[in-house]
Write an enzyme that holds these catalytic residues in place. Structure first.
Site, short mmCIF file in Angstrom:
data_model
loop_
_atom_site.label_atom_id
_atom_site.label_comp_id
_atom_site.label_asym_id
_atom_site.label_seq_id
_atom_site.Cartn_x
_atom_site.Cartn_y
_atom_site.Cartn_z
N CYS A 12 -8.52 -9.29 9.59
CA CYS A 12 -9.09 -10.49 9.00
C CYS A 12 -8.18 -11.67 9.35
CB CYS A 12 -9.20 -10.35 7.48
SG CYS A 12 -7.60 -10.19 6.65
N HIS A 41 -0.31 -3.88 5.29
CA HIS A 41 -0.24 -2.44 5.08
C HIS A 41 -0.83 -1.68 6.27
CE1 HIS A 41 0.18 -2.75 0.42
NE2 HIS A 41 1.34 -2.74 1.04
N CYS A 96 -1.31 -14.74 2.23
CA CYS A 96 -2.66 -15.09 2.67
C CYS A 96 -3.17 -16.29 1.87
CB CYS A 96 -3.59 -13.89 2.47
SG CYS A 96 -5.34 -14.26 2.81
N HIS A 124 0.07 -2.78 -7.07
CA HIS A 124 -0.20 -3.36 -5.76
C HIS A 124 0.64 -4.63 -5.61
CE1 HIS A 124 -2.34 -5.32 -2.45
NE2 HIS A 124 -2.84 -4.14 -2.16
N GLU A 126 0.14 -7.45 -4.26
CA GLU A 126 -0.58 -8.69 -4.57
C GLU A 126 -0.66 -8.92 -6.07
OE1 GLU A 126 -5.09 -10.48 -4.47
OE2 GLU A 126 -4.52 -9.14 -2.85
N CYS A 197 -12.75 -12.72 -1.62
CA CYS A 197 -12.28 -12.67 -0.24
C CYS A 197 -13.44 -12.33 0.70
CB CYS A 197 -11.17 -11.63 -0.11
SG CYS A 197 -10.65 -11.33 1.59
N SER A 226 -5.24 -0.88 0.30
CA SER A 226 -6.30 -0.91 -0.70
C SER A 226 -7.67 -1.10 -0.07
CB SER A 226 -6.02 -2.02 -1.72
OG SER A 226 -7.08 -2.12 -2.66
N ASN A 227 -7.78 -2.06 0.86
CA ASN A 227 -9.09 -2.35 1.42
C ASN A 227 -9.60 -1.21 2.28
OD1 ASN A 227 -8.97 -3.23 4.50
ND2 ASN A 227 -7.11 -3.97 3.55
#
Length: 321
Positions: A12, A41, A96, A124, A126, A197, A226-227
């Protein structure tokens, strides 16, 4: 065997920016460059940057005086940032921009005396950064991960309550939790859906459609991403088998043997060459492998600018040759 590639997939804009920041810093300052936490990650990205002269650390105390430290795309707490600046390190923030937007949203609510509920996964990076940013403004913030957490969360004033979400969660993932929050706290407010996002939403929507076209889905990404984990889950929700692998060496050929249609996607921090390596493996092992890109996917054209702390910074020393 027909291989169908999800569209969109892979990097991304936030990940591309983070990697570009590190590579630009190497060119500008010379090696070594220090990065707190994995920049993104993915072990392949980390390995490649290490080979170029990046040293990854978990704490800024590990960075020698006078050196350059870069914060990862996931963001950091104000305490981490202030500690680094207090040591006179050259600090470059690769957080980000969409994560920064969540920080701003949470801080805005806190300044208006709203208590904040953050939807996300405990531990996490973030989440740790977002919690710290809100609390640095004397904000009250609670973390919830699922509907059970919503039932147990305690708030001081349900009429001054707001929610924000982790960026690697899609609108579909958070819908049930948000609905539960609104049912329990009717006056709760939150960001517009456009603040979700774009990359998370697009990739999860694509893999869900991909899963309807194939017999099995292979997701390429790190197990601590995670994604990437969410992509596997979205495919499984359609009712087919889905597997998360870091690269071609982790592909169990029994998963795809006898399958007529194999779907492949990649997490937002997985390089495209890892996808191509899996395709090459399939071509070596099976006859008549054709490859096509899924039709109708979202075409992304997002690009984030580099931080001015990097573009306007002066080299500390001439880069090593």
């Amino acid at each position: 065997m027909k291989v169908i590639l999800a569209q969109p997939r892979g990097f991304c804009a936030g990940v591309e920016r983070a990697i570009e920041i590190v590579e630009t810093a190497l060119e500008k300052f010379g090696k070594p460059i220090y990065v707190r936490h994995e920049i993104v990650h993915n072990p392949h990205v980390v390995k490649r940057l290490k080979e170029k002269g990046v040293i990854f650390v978990e704490d800024t105390d590990e960075v020698p005086d006078g050196k350059v430290v870069i914060f990862s795309a996931h963001g950091v707490t104000p305490e981490v940032e202030n500690h680094a600046r207090g040591r006179n390190l050259t600090v470059i923030d690769a957080t980000c921009p969409l994560v920064l937007k969540v920080h701003t949203e949470g801080q805005k609510y806190a300044k208006k005396n709203y208590e904040v509920i953050l939807i996300g996964h405990k531990g996490h990076p973030e989440i740790e950064g977002t919690l710290g940013r809100i609390r640095s403004n004397n904000g009250i913030v609670s973390l919830v991960s699922d509907i059970e957490d919503v039932k147990k969360v305690s708030v001081k004033n349900p009429d001054l309550l707001a929610y924000i979400t982790q960026t690697t969660l899609s609108l579909d993932e958070t819908r049930d939790v948000i609905d539960a929050l609104k049912a329990r706290f009717p006056n709760i407010v939150g960001p517009a859906t456009k603040d979700i996002c774009y990359a998370t939403q697009n990739r999860q929507g694509a893999v869900r459609e991909l899963a309807k076209l194939v017999d099995v889905v292979i997701v390429i990404g790190a197990h601590n991403s995670s994604n990437s984990n969410r992509l596997r889950e979205r495919a499984e929700e359609v009712g087919i088998s889905a597997y998360l692998i870091e690269d071609a060496s982790h592909l169990n050929l029994d998963w795809v043997k006898g399958k007529e249609r194999v779907g492949i996607t990649a997490g937002a921090s997985a390089p495209e060459d890892l996808v191509q390596e899996v395709i090459e493996l399939l071509r070596r092992e099976f006859k008549d492998v054709s490859v096509e890109i899924m039709q109708g996917g979202v075409q992304e054209n997002v690009h984030f600018q580099l931080p001015t702390s990097l573009t306007k910074a002066k080299p500390l020393n001439p880069p090593a040759t």
